[in-house]
Scaffold this motif. Sequence first.
Motif, mmCIF file in Angstrom:
data_model
loop_
_atom_site.group_PDB
_atom_site.id
_atom_site.type_symbol
_atom_site.label_atom_id
_atom_site.label_comp_id
_atom_site.label_asym_id
_atom_site.label_seq_id
_atom_site.Cartn_x
_atom_site.Cartn_y
_atom_site.Cartn_z
ATOM 1 N N ASP A 184 -3.447 -2.143 15.467
ATOM 2 C CA ASP A 184 -2.310 -2.835 15.784
ATOM 3 C C ASP A 184 -2.373 -4.174 14.740
ATOM 4 O O ASP A 184 -1.837 -5.282 14.821
ATOM 5 C CB ASP A 184 -1.718 -3.116 16.953
ATOM 6 C CG ASP A 184 -2.873 -3.870 17.727
ATOM 7 O OD1 ASP A 184 -3.742 -4.297 17.272
ATOM 8 O OD2 ASP A 184 -2.412 -4.120 18.894
ATOM 9 N N THR A 185 -3.490 -4.218 13.856
ATOM 10 C CA THR A 185 -4.082 -5.241 13.125
ATOM 11 C C THR A 185 -3.334 -5.114 11.575
ATOM 12 O O THR A 185 -3.336 -4.155 11.278
ATOM 13 C CB THR A 185 -5.273 -5.336 13.287
ATOM 14 O OG1 THR A 185 -5.945 -5.431 14.350
ATOM 15 C CG2 THR A 185 -6.147 -6.559 12.312
ATOM 16 N N PRO A 186 -2.920 -6.341 11.041
ATOM 17 C CA PRO A 186 -2.423 -6.035 9.721
ATOM 18 C C PRO A 186 -3.560 -5.203 8.700
ATOM 19 O O PRO A 186 -4.797 -5.697 9.114
ATOM 20 C CB PRO A 186 -2.294 -7.553 9.179
ATOM 21 C CG PRO A 186 -1.993 -8.493 10.403
ATOM 22 C CD PRO A 186 -2.752 -7.663 11.512
ATOM 23 N N GLU A 204 -0.238 -4.114 3.259
ATOM 24 C CA GLU A 204 -0.131 -5.037 1.972
ATOM 25 C C GLU A 204 -1.178 -4.591 0.952
ATOM 26 O O GLU A 204 -2.402 -3.752 1.464
ATOM 27 C CB GLU A 204 -0.584 -6.293 2.297
ATOM 28 C CG GLU A 204 -0.314 -7.364 1.322
ATOM 29 C CD GLU A 204 -1.018 -8.675 1.714
ATOM 30 O OE1 GLU A 204 -1.446 -9.580 0.869
ATOM 31 O OE2 GLU A 204 -0.806 -9.364 2.847
ATOM 32 N N VAL A 205 -0.901 -4.639 -0.214
ATOM 33 C CA VAL A 205 -1.725 -3.823 -1.213
ATOM 34 C C VAL A 205 -2.278 -4.931 -2.390
ATOM 35 O O VAL A 205 -1.284 -5.613 -2.705
ATOM 36 C CB VAL A 205 -0.922 -2.885 -2.035
ATOM 37 C CG1 VAL A 205 -2.089 -2.200 -3.063
ATOM 38 C CG2 VAL A 205 -0.490 -1.824 -0.966
ATOM 39 N N VAL A 206 -3.577 -5.002 -2.763
ATOM 40 C CA VAL A 206 -4.084 -5.832 -4.029
ATOM 41 C C VAL A 206 -4.619 -4.954 -4.804
ATOM 42 O O VAL A 206 -5.485 -4.103 -4.579
ATOM 43 C CB VAL A 206 -5.111 -6.877 -3.234
ATOM 44 C CG1 VAL A 206 -6.140 -6.214 -2.636
ATOM 45 C CG2 VAL A 206 -5.532 -7.690 -4.550
ATOM 46 N N GLY A 207 -4.147 -5.238 -5.888
ATOM 47 C CA GLY A 207 -4.385 -4.126 -7.343
ATOM 48 C C GLY A 207 -3.578 -2.788 -7.238
ATOM 49 O O GLY A 207 -2.985 -2.684 -6.436
ATOM 50 N N PRO A 208 -4.341 -1.870 -7.883
ATOM 51 C CA PRO A 208 -5.351 -2.032 -8.586
ATOM 52 C C PRO A 208 -5.252 -2.487 -9.988
ATOM 53 O O PRO A 208 -4.014 -3.033 -10.358
ATOM 54 C CB PRO A 208 -5.715 -0.302 -8.977
ATOM 55 C CG PRO A 208 -4.366 0.272 -8.939
ATOM 56 C CD PRO A 208 -3.392 -0.635 -7.971
ATOM 57 N N ASN A 209 -6.369 -3.032 -10.594
ATOM 58 C CA ASN A 209 -6.565 -3.679 -12.061
ATOM 59 C C ASN A 209 -6.173 -2.700 -12.946
ATOM 60 O O ASN A 209 -6.656 -1.420 -12.948
ATOM 61 C CB ASN A 209 -7.571 -4.708 -12.118
ATOM 62 C CG ASN A 209 -7.387 -5.763 -11.314
ATOM 63 O OD1 ASN A 209 -6.563 -5.894 -10.766
ATOM 64 N ND2 ASN A 209 -8.556 -6.504 -10.962
#
Length: 398
Positions: free
Chosen positions: A114-116, A146-151
């Motif tokens: 239940d954690t981000p 939440e999503v970071v990337g991809p590059n």
Amino acid sequence: MLAGKHILLIIGGGIAAYKALDLIRRLQDQGGRVTPVLTKAGEEFVTPLSVSALAGCAVHRDLFDLTAEADMGHIQLSRSADLVVVAPATADLMAKMAQGLANDLASTLLLATDTPVLLAPAMNVRMWEHPATQRNLARLIDDGIEVVGPNQGGMACGEFGPGRLSEPEEIVAAVAARFEKGPLAGKRIIVTSGPTHEPIDPVRYIANRSSGAQGTAVARALRALGAEVVFITGPATVRPPEGVEVVPVQTAREMEAAVLAALPADAGVFAAAVADWRVVSAASQKMKKTKEGLPVLEFAENPDILKRVSTMKTNRPALVVGFAAETNNVLEYASEKRLRKGCDWIVANDVSPGTGIMGGGENAVTLISEDGAETWPRMAKEAVAERLAKRIASALDC
Ligand code: CTP
């Protein structure tokens, strides 16, 4: 930056897994505590020993690890952290998450938490671009991940394109952003965006060329400064930002209802290109060609949402910002529009065809307030949004 923060780091199986070792070190450098989880495929790329040596604790690997179950069950493990980071997040892990599968430790933790969750995807460019992966991505974003990337870049497999794992420092920045309280923390802001579609019959509608890019960028920039954003969007071509409450609508009247339902708010930014007119009594069945001649459409004026909110006696947000898309006499029309609509600011832009602004990546705006007009140089829509978000933060006295 991350002092006292506990991060559960799930390392998926991919050539980029080696970067997770650097990531552990960088998270710790910022004061974070890292509990690592290594998937079976991940073990093919980095050894449990190197992961646990860097993390300074045992690495969790097996769902049925009885010692760990006695000590800390997988449910507790999934919830003990302040943030779950998946890096690299493989196509397989993303698919499992999107489907809610729980057939190994990583997928079980991700389903039970239940954690981000922050994903840093990495995979071959074709796998990333495959409709299945894009579907899973959209589903996960919808679920609040939440999503970071991809590059973009050259890949180990020799191909080029999006799919490279974000650099460890980019992932650390995204992790830090989750914990930072921006100047707009505690402020609720409504953003309208995109076009509206006004039906003619069940298969035809009136629309405009708005892509929703500027409104989306504004919502993203406000969120990045910590605002709670209600993002009310018509059928736009760009994807809504992450971390905001998305309210999809079709018509101007639906947009108005959604805005009213989202009040009260500290500010409203009305970037939508709302259709001015709708067809009176849209046909309930597809209109057919007839011998009687051409159809005649009768129009009615749509509610002016910006004006309605700007002139509210109660519940008016402290700051109301409108946009004015004009093709000529931009400043004159936009200044007049600010007074006519009763909003505090108007962001005016020239959308005449030669500018390439409507549907393009850049914008050249003039911010009109009661203090006068301030013309900003032409810049990326994201940069316009960031500058506007900062101005909103100072206007709200944050
Ligand atoms: N707007 C709105 N509801 C409408 C029409 C416009 O909320 N029914 C908002 C837009 O989101 C934008 C601003 O009003 O912030 C100006 O939109 P624009 O289309 O430029 O203005 P119009 O009201 O259509 O005026 P005109 O027809 O004179 O250009």
